[in-house]
Design an enzyme around this catalytic site. Structure first.
Site, mmCIF file in Angstrom:
data_model
loop_
_atom_site.group_PDB
_atom_site.id
_atom_site.type_symbol
_atom_site.label_atom_id
_atom_site.label_comp_id
_atom_site.label_asym_id
_atom_site.label_seq_id
_atom_site.Cartn_x
_atom_site.Cartn_y
_atom_site.Cartn_z
ATOM 1 N N ARG A 100 28.420 46.077 49.326
ATOM 2 C CA ARG A 100 29.996 44.658 49.203
ATOM 3 C C ARG A 100 30.608 45.651 49.810
ATOM 4 N NH1 ARG A 100 31.658 41.193 44.760
ATOM 5 N NH2 ARG A 100 32.194 39.844 46.037
ATOM 6 N N ASP A 248 40.790 43.940 44.214
ATOM 7 C CA ASP A 248 39.718 44.860 45.069
ATOM 8 C C ASP A 248 39.796 46.090 46.353
ATOM 9 O OD1 ASP A 248 38.544 41.670 44.572
ATOM 10 O OD2 ASP A 248 36.820 42.954 44.470
HETATM 11 C C1 LIG Z 1 38.922 43.634 38.310
HETATM 12 S S1 LIG Z 1 38.615 43.571 39.961
HETATM 13 C C2 LIG Z 1 38.112 41.910 39.821
HETATM 14 C C3 LIG Z 1 38.375 41.375 41.082
HETATM 15 O O1 LIG Z 1 37.145 41.830 41.717
HETATM 16 C C4 LIG Z 1 36.539 39.880 42.279
HETATM 17 O O2 LIG Z 1 35.808 39.600 43.131
HETATM 18 P P1 LIG Z 1 33.949 39.152 43.074
HETATM 19 O O3 LIG Z 1 34.324 38.308 41.869
HETATM 20 O O4 LIG Z 1 34.111 39.320 44.424
HETATM 21 O O5 LIG Z 1 34.144 40.438 42.748
HETATM 22 C C5 LIG Z 1 37.652 39.453 42.390
HETATM 23 O O6 LIG Z 1 38.798 39.751 43.265
HETATM 24 C C6 LIG Z 1 39.341 39.700 41.055
HETATM 25 O O7 LIG Z 1 40.566 39.419 41.099
#
Ligand SMILES: CSC[C@H]1O[C@H](OP(=O)(O)O)[C@H](O)[C@@H]1O
Length: 363
Positions: A100, A248
């Site tokens: 990713r 992120d």
């Molecule tokens: C504690 S970081 C969480 C952050 O990551 C998530 O993205 P994903 O679910 O696509 O991995 C989301 O942006 C969250 O805020």
């Protein structure tokens, strides 16, 4: 492979992948909230797939998963021949970097693994592998400590009786334990502050509905689930006094990449005079980027939108745009809560002062 479905204790909800011995154990978040399943990844490609398909997700959690995945690559190569061990470790790390693109924690964690390999050239195979495993465990253990610290600092921002809006999931599931944005809420709640959370469901993969609502409910925090398109109305009705989200990747000036929809929530908060906060550990900052314009934004499968509810919900062949993240400009962020304290105002000078000098550049 599903291993066990025993519900975790509140303290072990987060990362569970530190049982190496030939496998990386993690919670399959795609099965929540209806099924709690831990799975064992027995090769690097299974870890890659788990990250790509969001079985493990959340910036810190995918960094930790990748670190243990690299160890797995070394284990598969064996410790008999030092060159093949190093190759196994480094090839695994390079491959996991492709899982990713947006969360910088993935690259930050793998940078640490690769530095450990380079800095320990003199070690024999078994000792080198053990050293790399120790580094992976340190990354996970440090994240637990950072999350608790974020909770403590962030809880000071929370007034009792406040309504708090969240977006996506930045809870224990997204970290080694306890979360970032949710750590602030958990800490405030534990301190006896009566808060009420409005959790955006967070289309298209519903991390808010499936994960945040589940985490908050388990900890006894009052939570109301809303559709993403209801955020403006709950703000207009005076139900929300602050917004807090995860991150992120945060650029050197404070521009912040987070789940798609965060930028819109930040604009709504500004329009309603509601403070908008980001909670993130220092491992989420990418100081090699002067601003958010060059943060890579992951584009995901259109079927997450057209078939998200288990059936076709759009005309076949329709054009779909599915960016997984957006970037909120620093000027819309009132403060960033880190394990080293609040960054306020959110600007390059305050970030540098709080976090120290830039690290090497990340991918
Ligand atoms: C504690 S970081 C969480 C952050 O990551 C998530 O993205 P994903 O679910 O696509 O991995 C989301 O942006 C969250 O805020």
């Amino acid at each position: 492979m599903s291993l066990d479905t025993a519900e975790p204790t509140l303290e072990t909800l987060g990362w569970v992948g530190n049982a190496i011995d030939g496998h990386v154990r993690l919670i399959d978040q795609t099965r929540l909230p209806t099924e709690f399943v831990r799975i064992d990844c027995r090769d690097v490609s299974s870890v890659w797939e788990a990250i790509r398909s969001l079985r493990v997700r959340g910036a810190p959690a995918i960094g930790i998963a990748a670190a243990f995945g690299a160890v797995l690559g070394g284990q598969k190569a064996g410790t008999g021949d030092l060159d093949s061990l190093r190759r196994g470790l480094l090839d695994a790390s390079a491959y996991l970097r492709t899982s990713r693109p947006t969360a910088v924690n993935l690259f930050w964690a793998l940078d640490r693994i690769e530095r450990t390999i380079e800095e320990n050239r003199g070690l024999d195979g078994p000792t080198l592998l053990e050293r790399v495993l120790t580094e992976a465990r340190a990354i996970a253990d440090e994240d637990k400590v950072m999350c608790r610290s974020i909770g403590r600092f962030g809880a000071e921002l929370v007034g009792t009786g406040q309504g708090i809006l969240t977006h996506c999931n930045a809870g224990g599931l997204a970290t080694a334990d306890y979360g970032t944005a949710l750590a602030v809420i958990f800490s405030a709640h534990s301190a006896g502050k009566a808060v009420h959370v409005f959790a955006d469901e967070t289309r298209p993969l519903l991390q808010g509905a499936r994960l945040t609502a589940w985490e908050l409910q388990r900890r006894g925090v009052p939570v109301t689930l809303i559709c993403d398109n209801m955020a403006a109305q709950v703000m207009k009705e005076g139900k929300v006094q602050m917004v807090i989200v995860g991150a992120d990747r945060i650029a050197a000036n404070g521009d912040t990449a987070n789940k798609i929809g965060t930028y819109g929530v930040a604009l709504l908060a500004k329009a309603h005079g509601i403070p908008f906060y980001v909670a993130a550990p220092s491992s989420t900052f990418d100081l090699s980027l002067p601003d958010g314009s060059s943060i890579p934004i992951e584009q995901r499968d259109p079927r997450e939108i057209t078939q998200g509810f288990g059936r076709q919900t759009a005309p076949e062949g329709i054009s779909v745009y599915n960016p997984a993240f957006d970037v909120t400009p620093a000027q819309l962020i009132d403060a960033i809560v880190t394990e080293r304290g609040l960054i306020r105002p959110v600007d390059a000078k305050t970030i540098r002062k709080t976090l120290g000098p830039p690290r090497s550049s990340q991918s």
